[in-house]
Scaffold this active site. Structure first.
Site, PDB file in Angstrom:
ATOM      1  N   ARG A  65       5.764   2.301   8.919  1.00  0.00           N
ATOM      2  CA  ARG A  65       5.067   2.408  10.189  1.00  0.00           C
ATOM      3  C   ARG A  65       4.302   1.107  10.397  1.00  0.00           C
ATOM      4  O   ARG A  65       3.744   0.540   9.450  1.00  0.00           O
ATOM      5  CB  ARG A  65       4.099   3.599  10.209  1.00  0.00           C
TER       6      ARG A  65
ATOM      7  N   HIS B  47      13.129  -0.011  15.426  1.00  0.00           N
ATOM      8  CA  HIS B  47      12.815   1.260  14.765  1.00  0.00           C
ATOM      9  C   HIS B  47      14.069   2.124  14.595  1.00  0.00           C
ATOM     10  O   HIS B  47      14.136   3.262  15.080  1.00  0.00           O
ATOM     11  CB  HIS B  47      11.749   2.031  15.544  1.00  0.00           C
TER      12      HIS B  47
END
Length: 319
Positions: free
Chosen positions: A234, A282
């Site tokens: 993250r 991502h």
């Protein structure tokens, strides 16, 4: 366990994601559970008829009116987007997708990114742009130290794949782990020593209250000069401004970044134009409906029969 196809009436599942294809997920789920009704969030009608939710980052208040909810399934391995919500029913279990194909996908991405840095491919890419035949002798894999931070299901598989390549792999996690061929370290006191040895740093930690901002400027500066950073966890685990400035100064030699503090990464962000940075949107590991649907279906049947689901999340710990 009872065959899922034998269950005549499981109820209704609501699906919410701005990034995933509803039709593909609906077909995958109903191939496992033909009697399951699967609807999108804007098709719900009466929210009191919803029994299960398969979601990725639903809007605030999403779960509030679902008084008959029995199970929440997070569309992915990381559950940080659910951790700070105030509309989660306390009695409803939350599960994450634990799919071997997701772990293999992540391990493949990490292996690609690590070998790209280990074989100095960014150096050769820069030479190609200059039109220069710039030979650099390959390093012995055993002399390259790769530190993997986070040794959960995905991190452990990635670390195992890396050590199979002959790389020297150090693993770090909050609690002790044992992985064959990997030098495992645990606890915050051991983190700085691991960072100081890492020619390549692979960040695979879940985002929790403890890991938010964990890799600040001071810790990033502990990396050896010219080290590479790979972040598939993250964005908020790493101080992005500090990372950018250390890349600009050359203290960090290169980076492969799949996650960012803000997503999508704003078009004007300096990371976009840095020749020593590879950016992907991502996608290092995503849930595959065809393989993940079996796990979800099994959990729906468990819960409908009064049992506890597998891969249940403890939001207090963040995973």
């Amino acid at each position: 366990m009872t065959n899922p196809h034998a269950s005549p009436s499981l109820g209704t599942l609501v699906f919410y994601s701005k990034f995933d294809d509803f039709g593909i997920w609906k077909r995958a789920l109903q191939s496992q559970l033909p009697a399951l009704r699967v609807v999108q969030a804007d098709e719900v009608g009466n929210p009191e008829h919803i029994h299960y939710a398969l979601v990725w980052k639903p809007p605030a208040g999403f779960f509030q009116p679902m008084t008959q909810l029995k199970l929440i399934v997070n569309l992915g391995a990381g559950v940080d987007s659910l951790a700070s919500r105030d509309d989660l029913p306390a009695h409803v279990p939350i599960t994450r997708i634990s799919d071997p194909n997701m772990a293999r996908m992540m391990a493949g991405y990490v292996l690609f990114a690590t070998l790209r840095h280990a074989r100095d491919i960014p150096y050769f890419e820069a030479a190609q742009r200059r039109g220069e035949w710039a030979y650099r002798h390959p390093r012995n894999p055993g002399d390259i130290r790769v530190a993997v931070l986070g040794l959960g299901e995905l991190g452990a598989m990635a670390a195992s794949e890396l050590q199979r390549q002959g790389l020297t792999v150090l693993g770090w996690s909050r609690s002790p782990r044992r992985i064959e061929g990997v030098q495992c370290h645990a606890g915050l006191d051991a983190l700085n020593a691991v960072l100081s040895q890492a020619d390549i740093l692979v960040v695979m930690l879940p985002l929790t209250a403890d890991t938010n901002g964990l890799l600040d400027r001071a810790r990033l500066q502990r990396l050896p000069h010219g080290a590479a950073v790979i972040n598939v966890a993250r964005g908020a685990v790493v101080d992005q401004l500090a990372l950018t400035e250390l890349l600009q100064s050359g203290h960090i030699g290169s980076a492969t970044l799949d996650v960012f503090e803000r997503e999508p990464l704003p078009s004007g962000d300096p990371l976009w134009s840095m020749p020593n940075v590879l950016i992907t949107p991502h996608l290092a590991s995503v849930a595959i409906p065809a393989s993940a649907a079996k796990q979800i279906a099994d959990n729906l049947v468990r819960v409908s029969n009064g049992g506890a689901p597998a891969s249940q999340v403890d939001l207090r710990r963040g995973y």
